[in-house]
Write a protein that holds these residues in place. Structure first.
Motif, mmCIF file in Angstrom:
data_model
loop_
_atom_site.group_PDB
_atom_site.id
_atom_site.type_symbol
_atom_site.label_atom_id
_atom_site.label_comp_id
_atom_site.label_asym_id
_atom_site.label_seq_id
_atom_site.Cartn_x
_atom_site.Cartn_y
_atom_site.Cartn_z
ATOM 1 N N PRO A 3 0.817 -1.224 0.000
ATOM 2 C CA PRO A 3 0.000 0.000 0.000
ATOM 3 C C PRO A 3 0.851 1.275 0.000
ATOM 4 O O PRO A 3 0.496 2.258 -0.639
ATOM 5 C CB PRO A 3 -0.830 -0.125 1.279
ATOM 6 N N SER A 4 1.990 1.247 0.681
ATOM 7 C CA SER A 4 2.832 2.456 0.708
ATOM 8 C C SER A 4 3.483 2.704 -0.648
ATOM 9 O O SER A 4 3.625 3.861 -1.070
ATOM 10 C CB SER A 4 3.877 2.369 1.817
ATOM 11 N N ALA A 5 3.857 1.653 -1.364
ATOM 12 C CA ALA A 5 4.412 1.830 -2.713
ATOM 13 C C ALA A 5 3.336 2.348 -3.662
ATOM 14 O O ALA A 5 3.600 3.214 -4.495
ATOM 15 C CB ALA A 5 5.006 0.529 -3.228
ATOM 16 N N ALA A 6 2.115 1.845 -3.512
ATOM 17 C CA ALA A 6 1.004 2.328 -4.344
ATOM 18 C C ALA A 6 0.739 3.805 -4.083
ATOM 19 O O ALA A 6 0.520 4.580 -5.017
ATOM 20 C CB ALA A 6 -0.244 1.492 -4.079
ATOM 21 N N ALA A 7 0.762 4.198 -2.819
ATOM 22 C CA ALA A 7 0.556 5.611 -2.475
ATOM 23 C C ALA A 7 1.689 6.468 -3.039
ATOM 24 O O ALA A 7 1.457 7.579 -3.530
ATOM 25 C CB ALA A 7 0.461 5.769 -0.963
ATOM 26 N N PRO A 37 -3.056 0.875 -11.812
ATOM 27 C CA PRO A 37 -2.812 -0.340 -11.039
ATOM 28 C C PRO A 37 -3.763 -1.480 -11.387
ATOM 29 O O PRO A 37 -3.375 -2.644 -11.326
ATOM 30 C CB PRO A 37 -2.981 0.105 -9.591
ATOM 31 N N ARG A 38 -4.999 -1.162 -11.760
ATOM 32 C CA ARG A 38 -5.952 -2.229 -12.129
ATOM 33 C C ARG A 38 -5.477 -3.018 -13.334
ATOM 34 O O ARG A 38 -5.569 -4.239 -13.374
ATOM 35 C CB ARG A 38 -7.314 -1.635 -12.425
ATOM 36 N N ALA A 39 -4.980 -2.302 -14.333
ATOM 37 C CA ALA A 39 -4.517 -2.939 -15.567
ATOM 38 C C ALA A 39 -3.048 -3.328 -15.493
ATOM 39 O O ALA A 39 -2.555 -4.036 -16.376
ATOM 40 C CB ALA A 39 -4.748 -2.012 -16.749
ATOM 41 N N GLY A 40 -2.336 -2.854 -14.470
ATOM 42 C CA GLY A 40 -0.895 -3.099 -14.391
ATOM 43 C C GLY A 40 -0.156 -2.446 -15.540
ATOM 44 O O GLY A 40 0.783 -2.994 -16.098
ATOM 45 N N LEU A 41 -0.587 -1.206 -15.869
ATOM 46 C CA LEU A 41 -0.115 -0.539 -17.079
ATOM 47 C C LEU A 41 0.413 0.858 -16.784
ATOM 48 O O LEU A 41 -0.248 1.656 -16.125
ATOM 49 C CB LEU A 41 -1.283 -0.442 -18.071
ATOM 50 N N VAL A 42 1.594 1.136 -17.296
ATOM 51 C CA VAL A 42 2.174 2.481 -17.278
ATOM 52 C C VAL A 42 1.979 3.073 -18.662
ATOM 53 O O VAL A 42 2.122 2.373 -19.674
ATOM 54 C CB VAL A 42 3.680 2.434 -16.930
ATOM 55 N N ARG A 43 1.671 4.364 -18.698
ATOM 56 C CA ARG A 43 1.561 5.078 -19.967
ATOM 57 C C ARG A 43 2.499 6.279 -19.940
ATOM 58 O O ARG A 43 2.519 7.020 -18.958
ATOM 59 C CB ARG A 43 0.130 5.563 -20.207
ATOM 60 N N VAL A 44 3.220 6.455 -21.052
ATOM 61 C CA VAL A 44 4.113 7.595 -21.225
ATOM 62 C C VAL A 44 3.768 8.235 -22.565
ATOM 63 O O VAL A 44 3.874 7.580 -23.607
ATOM 64 C CB VAL A 44 5.596 7.169 -21.212
ATOM 65 N N LEU A 45 3.349 9.488 -22.536
ATOM 66 C CA LEU A 45 3.085 10.217 -23.777
ATOM 67 C C LEU A 45 4.393 10.789 -24.302
ATOM 68 O O LEU A 45 5.206 11.316 -23.536
ATOM 69 C CB LEU A 45 2.082 11.340 -23.534
ATOM 70 N N ALA A 76 10.479 1.028 -8.673
ATOM 71 C CA ALA A 76 10.811 0.708 -10.057
ATOM 72 C C ALA A 76 9.763 -0.257 -10.596
ATOM 73 O O ALA A 76 9.417 -1.241 -9.933
ATOM 74 C CB ALA A 76 12.200 0.094 -10.161
ATOM 75 N N LEU A 77 9.265 0.053 -11.772
ATOM 76 C CA LEU A 77 8.279 -0.784 -12.452
ATOM 77 C C LEU A 77 8.938 -1.328 -13.718
ATOM 78 O O LEU A 77 9.449 -0.548 -14.528
ATOM 79 C CB LEU A 77 7.040 0.031 -12.807
ATOM 80 N N GLU A 78 8.936 -2.643 -13.881
ATOM 81 C CA GLU A 78 9.557 -3.263 -15.045
ATOM 82 C C GLU A 78 8.512 -4.023 -15.845
ATOM 83 O O GLU A 78 7.558 -4.556 -15.282
ATOM 84 C CB GLU A 78 10.647 -4.244 -14.618
ATOM 85 N N GLU A 115 3.102 2.184 -23.895
ATOM 86 C CA GLU A 115 2.375 1.441 -22.867
ATOM 87 C C GLU A 115 3.276 0.316 -22.373
ATOM 88 O O GLU A 115 3.858 -0.422 -23.174
ATOM 89 C CB GLU A 115 1.083 0.865 -23.422
ATOM 90 N N ILE A 116 3.366 0.205 -21.052
ATOM 91 C CA ILE A 116 4.245 -0.791 -20.446
ATOM 92 C C ILE A 116 3.410 -1.712 -19.566
ATOM 93 O O ILE A 116 2.784 -1.254 -18.602
ATOM 94 C CB ILE A 116 5.350 -0.118 -19.603
ATOM 95 N N ASP A 117 3.400 -2.991 -19.917
ATOM 96 C CA ASP A 117 2.728 -4.001 -19.100
ATOM 97 C C ASP A 117 3.686 -4.412 -17.988
ATOM 98 O O ASP A 117 4.710 -5.056 -18.248
ATOM 99 C CB ASP A 117 2.355 -5.223 -19.947
ATOM 100 N N ILE A 118 3.350 -4.044 -16.758
ATOM 101 C CA ILE A 118 4.251 -4.242 -15.627
ATOM 102 C C ILE A 118 4.140 -5.669 -15.103
ATOM 103 O O ILE A 118 3.044 -6.157 -14.835
ATOM 104 C CB ILE A 118 3.931 -3.230 -14.502
ATOM 105 N N ASP A 119 5.299 -6.303 -14.953
ATOM 106 C CA ASP A 119 5.324 -7.663 -14.385
ATOM 107 C C ASP A 119 6.299 -7.799 -13.212
ATOM 108 O O ASP A 119 6.431 -8.868 -12.637
ATOM 109 C CB ASP A 119 5.632 -8.705 -15.456
ATOM 110 N N ARG A 120 6.958 -6.688 -12.870
ATOM 111 C CA ARG A 120 7.876 -6.720 -11.734
ATOM 112 C C ARG A 120 7.896 -5.353 -11.068
ATOM 113 O O ARG A 120 7.987 -4.331 -11.760
ATOM 114 C CB ARG A 120 9.273 -7.097 -12.200
#
Length: 126
Positions: A3-7, A37-45, A76-78, A115-120
């Motif tokens: 929860p603290s990392a999510a915040a 967080p629901r989709a586990g997805l990062v977006r960078v424009l 870090a999101l990978e 779009e980055i699908d996060i797995d780590r």
């Protein structure tokens, strides 16, 4: 993810995105991003002529890392990245960016979304 990392990721900071050049050397660039967080997805424009886009396009399912840092805390999101110029996907990136950073992003010609699908997820002190 704790929860603290999510915040921590909810705070409107910038991050450093790391992609790999065709020769395998790392390319790091500061970016604004959104985290779904629901989709586990990062977006960078960004725009389609940037080095980060060229790096992702050069390798299907390119592995990338995005790291947000504040003092001695970081997350870090990978995951695997793809580039899209689909107007709906770009619009979703714009919508989320506007919410996160309280203003709309620049609108340059050639805008795309990485779009980055996060797995780590890695973190320290958050």
């Amino acid at each position: 993810m704790s929860p603290s990392a999510a915040a921590f990721l909810a705070a409107p900071h910038t991050a450093v995105l790391t992609t790999l050049r065709p020769d395998g050397s790392p390319h790091l660039t500061p970016v604004r991003f959104t985290w779904d967080p629901r989709a586990g997805l990062v977006r960078v424009l960004t725009v389609n002529t940037t080095r980060k886009v060229k790096n992702v396009l050069a390798t299907p399912d390119a592995r990338v890392a995005l790291c947000q840092v504040d003092g001695f805390a970081w997350v870090a999101l990978e995951g695997t990245a793809r580039v899209s110029d689909d107007p709906r996907r770009v619009a979703e990136g714009v919508r989320r960016y506007s919410e996160r950073y309280f203003s709309g992003p620049p609108n340059p010609p050639g805008r795309v979304v990485v779009e980055i699908d996060i797995d780590r997820v890695l973190s320290l002190n958050c």
